[in-house]
Design an enzyme around this catalytic site. Sequence first.
Site, PDB file in Angstrom:
ATOM      1  N   ARG A 296       3.704 -18.085  13.594  1.00 35.28           N
ATOM      2  CA  ARG A 296       3.412 -19.328  14.422  1.00 35.28           C
ATOM      3  C   ARG A 296       2.682 -20.323  13.686  1.00 35.28           C
ATOM      4  NH1 ARG A 296       5.092 -19.908  19.040  1.00 35.28           N
ATOM      5  NH2 ARG A 296       6.126 -17.844  19.867  1.00 35.28           N
TER       6      ARG A 296
ATOM      7  N   ILE B  20      -0.431 -22.569  13.445  1.00 35.56           N
ATOM      8  CA  ILE B  20      -1.530 -22.580  14.178  1.00 35.56           C
ATOM      9  C   ILE B  20      -1.857 -24.257  14.557  1.00 35.56           C
ATOM     10  CG2 ILE B  20      -4.002 -22.385  13.698  1.00 35.56           C
ATOM     11  CD1 ILE B  20      -2.709 -19.842  13.800  1.00 35.56           C
TER      12      ILE B  20
ATOM     13  N   HIS C 136       1.009 -15.722   1.726  1.00 32.68           N
ATOM     14  CA  HIS C 136       2.434 -16.029   1.720  1.00 32.68           C
ATOM     15  C   HIS C 136       3.056 -15.461   0.401  1.00 32.68           C
ATOM     16  CE1 HIS C 136       5.884 -18.765   2.429  1.00 32.68           C
ATOM     17  NE2 HIS C 136       5.861 -18.706   1.318  1.00 32.68           N
TER      18      HIS C 136
HETATM   19  C1  GRF Z   1       4.390 -10.906   4.235  1.00 34.61           C
HETATM   20  O1  GRF Z   1       5.462 -11.057   3.116  1.00 34.61           O
HETATM   21  C2  GRF Z   1       3.401 -11.984   4.385  1.00 34.61           C
HETATM   22  O2  GRF Z   1       3.313 -12.560   3.077  1.00 34.61           O
HETATM   23  C3  GRF Z   1       4.159 -13.010   5.206  1.00 34.61           C
HETATM   24  O3  GRF Z   1       4.869 -12.297   6.358  1.00 34.61           O
HETATM   25  C4  GRF Z   1       5.021 -10.991   5.709  1.00 34.61           C
HETATM   26  C5  GRF Z   1       4.515  -9.862   6.583  1.00 34.61           C
HETATM   27  O4  GRF Z   1       4.533  -8.618   6.477  1.00 34.61           O
HETATM   28  N1  GRF Z   1       3.428 -14.017   5.582  1.00 34.61           N
HETATM   29  P1  GRF Z   1       3.871  -7.395   7.136  1.00 34.61           P
HETATM   30  O5  GRF Z   1       4.238  -7.726   8.588  1.00 34.61           O
HETATM   31  O6  GRF Z   1       2.391  -7.653   7.036  1.00 34.61           O
HETATM   32  O7  GRF Z   1       4.765  -6.306   6.749  1.00 34.61           O
END
Ligand code: GRF
Length: 196
Positions: free
Chosen positions: A90, A92, A108
Site C-alpha cells: 500500500r 503510505i 524495492h
Molecule cells: C520483495 O521483493 C520486496 O522487495 C518487495 O516486495 C517483495 C516482498 O517479498 N517490496 P516477501 O514478502 O518479503 O517475500
Amino acid sequence: MRVAILASGNGSNFEALAHQFQAGLLPGELIFVFSDHHNAYVLERARRLNVCAFSFEVKEFANKAAYEKALLQLLQEQEIDLIVLAGYMRIIGQTLLSHYSNRILNIHPSLLPSFPGLHGIKDAYEYGVKVTGVTVHLVDDGVDTGPIIAQEPVMILPEDSLESLEEKIHQTEHRLYPKVLRDVLLQSDKNKSKGE
Ligand code: GRF
C-alpha cells in the site's frame, strides 16, 4: 529502538529480519509485524517465529484514511520508533508519513529510480537490462521515490530465467535489508544519545 514490520504477503524479508533480531544481531527490538491481509502467509511465519502479529484490512474501515489512523494508533500504542516495510503493498498516506517522517524504510527489487512499481523484477528482466538489483530507501509520498540509503547490484546473465532472477534478488534482499537496518538502528541510537 522499537521496530514494527509491515508486510502484505509472503513475508520472506520479514523472516530474514526476524531471525536477525532473534539472534541478537540487530540493535533494536522487533515489537510486532502487521499485515493488511488476514490470510497473508507472513502471519503464519510470525506464529512460527513467535513474533507478535496484528492484521486488519482496509475494507473493515470507512475509508483508507480511517484504516491508516487505526494503524497509526497501533504503532503509537506500541511506541514504535521505526517502521520497516517488507512487501507492504500500500502507498503510505499522510497520516503515517507526518508522524513517521524519515522513520519508514522500504525495500524495492530493482535499482531505483529504474523499474519502480509493483513488478520491479519482471520489468527489468523483460526490458533486457544486464544489471538490476535491490534498493533500500526512506519512504516519502511518492511510489518508490524516497531518498536512497543503499543499493546492491544483481547481474542478469544470459542463462537467467525470470524465476532464477527472482531467486537471486530475494537472496540479495535477505542479506542487504538486515545489514542496512543495523546501520540505521545504530545511527538512530547515536542521534538519540546526542539528543537529536
Ligand atoms: C520483495 O521483493 C520486496 O522487495 C518487495 O516486495 C517483495 C516482498 O517479498 N517490496 P516477501 O514478502 O518479503 O517475500
